[in-house]
Scaffold this active site. Structure first.
Site, mmCIF file in Angstrom:
data_model
loop_
_atom_site.group_PDB
_atom_site.id
_atom_site.type_symbol
_atom_site.label_atom_id
_atom_site.label_comp_id
_atom_site.label_asym_id
_atom_site.label_seq_id
_atom_site.Cartn_x
_atom_site.Cartn_y
_atom_site.Cartn_z
ATOM 1 N N TRP A 100 0.831 -1.208 0.000
ATOM 2 C CA TRP A 100 0.000 0.000 0.000
ATOM 3 C C TRP A 100 0.863 1.254 0.000
ATOM 4 O O TRP A 100 0.517 2.251 -0.627
ATOM 5 C CB TRP A 100 -0.968 -0.012 1.181
ATOM 6 C CG TRP A 100 -1.979 -1.099 1.069
ATOM 7 C CD1 TRP A 100 -2.074 -2.224 1.848
ATOM 8 C CD2 TRP A 100 -3.031 -1.214 0.104
ATOM 9 N NE1 TRP A 100 -3.105 -3.011 1.418
ATOM 10 C CE2 TRP A 100 -3.715 -2.418 0.357
ATOM 11 C CE3 TRP A 100 -3.459 -0.402 -0.949
ATOM 12 C CZ2 TRP A 100 -4.808 -2.838 -0.405
ATOM 13 C CZ3 TRP A 100 -4.549 -0.825 -1.717
ATOM 14 C CH2 TRP A 100 -5.201 -2.029 -1.433
ATOM 15 N N ASP A 178 -0.681 6.152 7.043
ATOM 16 C CA ASP A 178 -1.773 5.255 6.668
ATOM 17 C C ASP A 178 -1.811 4.153 7.724
ATOM 18 O O ASP A 178 -0.932 3.298 7.777
ATOM 19 C CB ASP A 178 -1.516 4.673 5.277
ATOM 20 C CG ASP A 178 -2.557 3.628 4.866
ATOM 21 O OD1 ASP A 178 -3.458 3.330 5.667
ATOM 22 O OD2 ASP A 178 -2.447 3.116 3.728
ATOM 23 N N LYS A 202 -11.168 -2.457 8.508
ATOM 24 C CA LYS A 202 -10.298 -3.471 9.123
ATOM 25 C C LYS A 202 -10.453 -3.484 10.640
ATOM 26 O O LYS A 202 -10.845 -4.500 11.203
ATOM 27 C CB LYS A 202 -8.859 -3.247 8.693
ATOM 28 C CG LYS A 202 -8.668 -3.766 7.265
ATOM 29 C CD LYS A 202 -7.584 -3.101 6.481
ATOM 30 C CE LYS A 202 -7.704 -3.521 5.013
ATOM 31 N NZ LYS A 202 -6.946 -2.669 4.124
HETATM 32 C C1 LIG Z 1 -6.673 -2.080 2.981
HETATM 33 C C2 LIG Z 1 -5.653 -1.028 2.945
HETATM 34 C C3 LIG Z 1 -5.722 0.053 2.054
HETATM 35 C C4 LIG Z 1 -6.817 0.179 1.033
HETATM 36 O O1 LIG Z 1 -7.958 0.618 1.660
HETATM 37 P P1 LIG Z 1 -9.298 0.981 0.844
HETATM 38 O O2 LIG Z 1 -10.171 1.504 1.932
HETATM 39 O O3 LIG Z 1 -9.767 -0.273 0.213
HETATM 40 O O4 LIG Z 1 -8.955 2.028 -0.158
HETATM 41 C C5 LIG Z 1 -4.749 1.025 2.128
HETATM 42 N N1 LIG Z 1 -3.745 0.943 3.012
HETATM 43 C C6 LIG Z 1 -3.637 -0.083 3.874
HETATM 44 C C7 LIG Z 1 -2.509 -0.129 4.836
HETATM 45 C C8 LIG Z 1 -4.582 -1.101 3.862
HETATM 46 O O5 LIG Z 1 -4.474 -2.129 4.718
#
Ligand SMILES: *Cc1c(COP(=O)(O)O)cnc(C)c1O
Length: 370
Positions: A100, A178, A202
């Site tokens: 990511w 993030d 998540k």
């Molecule tokens: C799942 C994830 C994403 C993507 O998230 P979306 O909400 O599907 O855009 C981005 N960064 C990390 C660290 C993730 O685990």
């Protein structure tokens, strides 16, 4: 219910699902379900205020930070962050510690050609998160982007005790993180960040909203931007400039309250350490398994492993393991397509019994096939 090891959307706390079942029909005695409420009505006013208040309480968020509920997933922050924070041809630095984080870095090129990677985790196959000595700073960045937990490779920025470890960044740069896959899984000091964001699906709810915690001085865009692209707009209108993802925000509110009811982030962390240890201990107990992450970067959220590639037919055994686990009530153990093997995601709401069941099943599988 099946033990759901999915990396995302992840498992939800059972009391939250029960509450949502009831509130979908009728919330707060209004005779109208949560998904049918006006986003400007009294009921949703309270839902939103409660969600924000609980969110702030969980992490003791300082008053000079805004809490925003955005849309477009964490992925949309890949363009929203540089759009807002980066002046034309400005410099941001990226710590690409996983899949990511790489996507985030790639997207920055849309806004500036002066950004750079201060750490390239591809060089170490994303097996760990770097020490300060391994990070190479160039021109001073407006912000530094990191990803606290690398969902796909199963690594996490952490100290030996599992607490959060942050890179030492240049003075005056803002740290942007993030935290999609480990937000609110352990204590966090918000004041160390310029901004933290996370797709809710998540650890803190369902897909449809992205939590952004952002320091007030970063709200004003560094360039001219359309209305919906500006953090400023969403801050000014309390995340409802347009119709917000009301049900997703409501769900996050319930999850924040659930975290508080469990004893807050310290209690979450303690439980998450116990849960991950059960599975890592099973992996370390035998040469039959090969974990991906270097031990000092092991994620407490996403545990990645394979049957040791030195074993005959290892890849076929991975597949067999995933299939047989499903027959034993454990689903979604297949690793991401870019890594193969297995991944056990054990987010906040994942029960410790599921970790024990997996460890036990690993032993049995090895006995039969090792
Ligand atoms: C799942 C994830 C994403 C993507 O998230 P979306 O909400 O599907 O855009 C981005 N960064 C990390 C660290 C993730 O685990």
């Amino acid at each position: 219910r099946t033990y759901n090891f999915s990396a995302g959307p992840g498992v939800l706390p059972e009391p939250v699902i029960r509450q949502a079942q009831s509130d979908l029909w009728d919330i707060m005695g209004s005779g109208i379900g949560i998904a049918e409420q006006s986003h400007r009505g009294k009921v949703f006013d309270k839902v939103l205020a409660d969600a924000e208040a609980a969110c702030r309480k969980v992490a003791n968020i300082p008053a000079n930070y805004k809490v925003l509920f955005l849309t477009g997933g964490a992925t949309s922050q890949n363009f929203m962050v540089p759009a807002n924070l980066l002046p034309d041809d400005g410099v941001a630095a990226f710590l690409t510690s996983g899949y990511w984080a790489e996507k985030t870095w790639e997207e920055s090129k849309f806004y500036s050609s002066k950004c750079y990677e201060a750490w390239d985790g591809r060089t170490v196959k994303h097996a760990y998160c770097p020490s300060d000595a391994e990070i190479k700073w160039g021109a001073k960045p407006v912000y530094v982007h990191m990803c606290s937990n690398n969902t796909i490779y199963g690594t996490q920025w952490r100290h030996a005790d599992g607490s959060d470890r942050l890179p030492k960044i240049p003075d005056g740069s803002a740290l942007v993180c993030d935290a999609s896959s480990d937000i609110y899984s352990r204590p966090i000091d918000i004041s160390k960040y310029g901004m933290i964001y996370a797709g809710a699906q998540k650890n803190i709810g369902i897909a449809g909203t992205t939590l952004a915690i952002i320091r007030e001085d970063l709200l004003k865009p560094a360039r001219k931007l359309p209305t919906m692209l500006r953090y400023e707009t969403h801050a000014k209108d309390q995340s409802r400039h347009n119709t917000p993802p009301a049900f997703a925000i409501y769900m996050s509110g319930l999850v924040f309250q659930w975290i508080l009811d469990q004893g807050g982030l310290a209690a979450m962390h303690k439980r998450n350490l116990e849960k991950a240890k059960i599975i890592y201990d099973a992996l370390d107990a035998s040469k039959f398994w090969k974990p991906h992450a270097r031990p000092d970067s092991r994620s407490l959220m996403n545990i990645t492993f394979k049957v040791n590639p030195e074993i005959k037919n290892a890849e076929a055994l991975d597949e067999q393991f995933i299939k047989e686990a499903l027959k034993n009530g454990m689903d979604q153990l297949k690793g991401h397509r870019s890594t193969g093997g297995m991944r056990a995601s054990v987010y906040n709401a994942f029960p410790i019994e599921g970790c024990r069941a997996l460890a036990q099943f690993m032993k049995e599988f090895e006995k039969k096939n090792g």
